[in-house]
Enzyme design. Structure first.
Site, mmCIF file in Angstrom:
data_model
loop_
_atom_site.group_PDB
_atom_site.id
_atom_site.type_symbol
_atom_site.label_atom_id
_atom_site.label_comp_id
_atom_site.label_asym_id
_atom_site.label_seq_id
_atom_site.Cartn_x
_atom_site.Cartn_y
_atom_site.Cartn_z
ATOM 1 N N CYS A 119 1.033 -1.404 -0.347
ATOM 2 C CA CYS A 119 0.100 0.078 0.042
ATOM 3 C C CYS A 119 0.751 1.369 -0.002
ATOM 4 O O CYS A 119 0.128 2.442 0.007
ATOM 5 C CB CYS A 119 -0.769 -0.386 1.272
ATOM 6 S SG CYS A 119 -1.802 -1.611 0.546
ATOM 7 N N HIS A 260 -3.756 6.867 3.342
ATOM 8 C CA HIS A 260 -3.927 5.919 2.329
ATOM 9 C C HIS A 260 -5.005 5.071 2.826
ATOM 10 O O HIS A 260 -5.282 4.791 3.922
ATOM 11 C CB HIS A 260 -2.452 4.506 2.821
ATOM 12 C CG HIS A 260 -3.364 3.068 2.585
ATOM 13 N ND1 HIS A 260 -3.631 2.998 1.265
ATOM 14 C CD2 HIS A 260 -3.580 1.811 2.975
ATOM 15 C CE1 HIS A 260 -3.836 1.475 1.478
ATOM 16 N NE2 HIS A 260 -3.487 0.951 1.924
ATOM 17 N N ASN A 290 -10.000 -0.591 -0.202
ATOM 18 C CA ASN A 290 -8.202 -0.907 -0.204
ATOM 19 C C ASN A 290 -7.750 -1.212 -1.801
ATOM 20 O O ASN A 290 -8.229 -1.975 -1.635
ATOM 21 C CB ASN A 290 -8.150 -1.524 1.165
ATOM 22 C CG ASN A 290 -6.594 -1.233 1.739
ATOM 23 O OD1 ASN A 290 -5.748 -0.493 0.216
ATOM 24 N ND2 ASN A 290 -5.349 -1.337 2.468
#
Ligand code: ACO
Length: 336
Positions: A119, A260, A290
């Site tokens: 990520c 994020h 996500n």
């Protein structure tokens, strides 16, 4: 004696693409034992996108890249390098997704390669592009965070399959002499001691692909969510404080905080700890889940398309992911 003019790297344009198939929490509750209520309460996610079987990561990446290139108002021929951050590449392990994307775009005889920082991938890409440009190695770099993360999701594991979604975000990073419209600072870090918190254990050289590996479903993402959550909140907050201090900036000088997009609770906890008002915090997790390396550029694109950011808007980016990896960046959007 010739004097070298200092050159800075600017995030000149942004683009993003998401597949059209929307998967709601309700849809997932028909596959695993979960509910819209649980997912919403624990994560803030309401829906995510899943690519079709015939769509690969490079297809999403190419579409995002075309938008970023068009918005940068440059000819494709001036792009010096293509770098993709992904943990769901088209192929294991070659060719790289960047090679496939470059070919799709007609970019040949230029370097193209992938990086894997989960990520945190987009922050790592920014760091790389900044160095290439400031060292005057390249002038125009196409960076892309892209994931068909549904291809590595275990649809029998309710603790992970509800969290992620597919998508891509791209940016053109260009050389500029104007420091006020540039990527001011990037910091990246990793701590491999925590590798087992978040991993795809199977099908690498440690546990090569075999019938047994597949039977045990080790090719899919495994996450110790609770432990990851605690480290994420602490690390992200500390990281932001550090980069602001290092650049003698206060949070009030930041126009948008772009964390994020893993979990609304993490975003809120970090945003509150840092004192950002909710209007200043980018939020897309509710509609995309996500999207790993694509999450930050997709969130910047969302701000851009909603007209919230303009040339010169100061963005603070912050990411955290498998590895464990993390990183943050401060930039003024839209330089030339
Ligand atoms: N539906 C219903 N119940 C569920 C689900 C689900 N989808 N998933 C788990 N549960 C259950 C568990 O089985 C557990 O039940 P038990 O108490 O009977 O054992 C209970 O819910 C609580 O589980 P926890 O894992 O403790 O739940 P938590 O509140 O920690 O939320 C979550 C889980 C959302 C994963 C959270 O921990 C999180 O967001 N972690 C961080 C994720 C992250 O930031 N990752 C880094 C980036 S990702 C990357 O790099 C690729």
């Amino acid at each position: 004696m010739s004097v070298k003019i200092p050159i800075y790297a600017s995030l000149s344009s942004i683009g993003a693409y998401v597949p059209s198939r929307i998967v709601s929490n309700e849809d997932l509750s028909k596959i695993v034992e979960t509910s819209d209520e649980w997912i919403t309460k624990r994560t803030g996610i309401k829906e995510r996108r899943f690519a079709e079987d015939n769509e690969a990561t490079s297809d999403l990446a190419t579409k995002a890249a075309r938008i970023a290139i068009e918005r940068a108002q440059i000819d494709i021929s001036v792009i010096d390098a293509v770098v993709v951050a992904t943990i769901s590449p088209d192929f294991f392990c070659m060719p790289s997704t960047a090679c496939v994307v470059a070919n799709n775009l007609g970019i040949i005889n230029k370097p193209a390669f992938d990086i894997a920082a989960a990520c945190s991938g987009f922050i790592y890409l920014l760091s790389l592009a900044k160095s290439f440009i400031e060292s005057q190695t390249y002038k125009n770099i196409l960076i892309i965070g892209a994931e068909k993360i549904s291809s590595i999701l275990d649809m029998e594991d309710r603790s992970t399959c509800v969290l992620f979604g597919d998508g891509a975000g791209a940016a053109v990073i260009r050389a500029t002499e104007d420091k006020s419209l540039s990527v001011l600072d990037v910091q990246c870090a990793a701590n491999g001691q925590y590798q087992e918190l978040l991993m795809t254990p199977g099908c690498g050289s440690r546990y090569p692909a075999s019938a047994e590996i597949l039977r045990e479903r080790l090719q899919f993402i495994k996450m110790k969510g609770n432990e990851t959550f605690k480290i994420a909140v602490k690390t992200l907050t500390k990281d932001v404080v550090e980069i602001l201090q290092r650049n003698h900036l206060s949070k009030d000088e930041i126009d948008f905080f772009v964390p994020h997009q893993a979990n609304l609770r993490i975003i809120s906890a970090v945003g509150e700890a840092l004192g950002f008002s909710s209007e200043k915090v980018a939020l897309t997790v509710q509609k995309y889940g996500n999207t790993s390396a694509a999450s930050i550029p997709m969130a910047i694109n969302d701000l851009y398309e909603s007209g919230k950011i303009k040339q010169g808007s100061k963005l603070l980016l912050d990411a955290f992911g498998g590895g464990l990896t993390w990183g943050s960046a401060i930039l003024a959007f839209g330089g030339q």
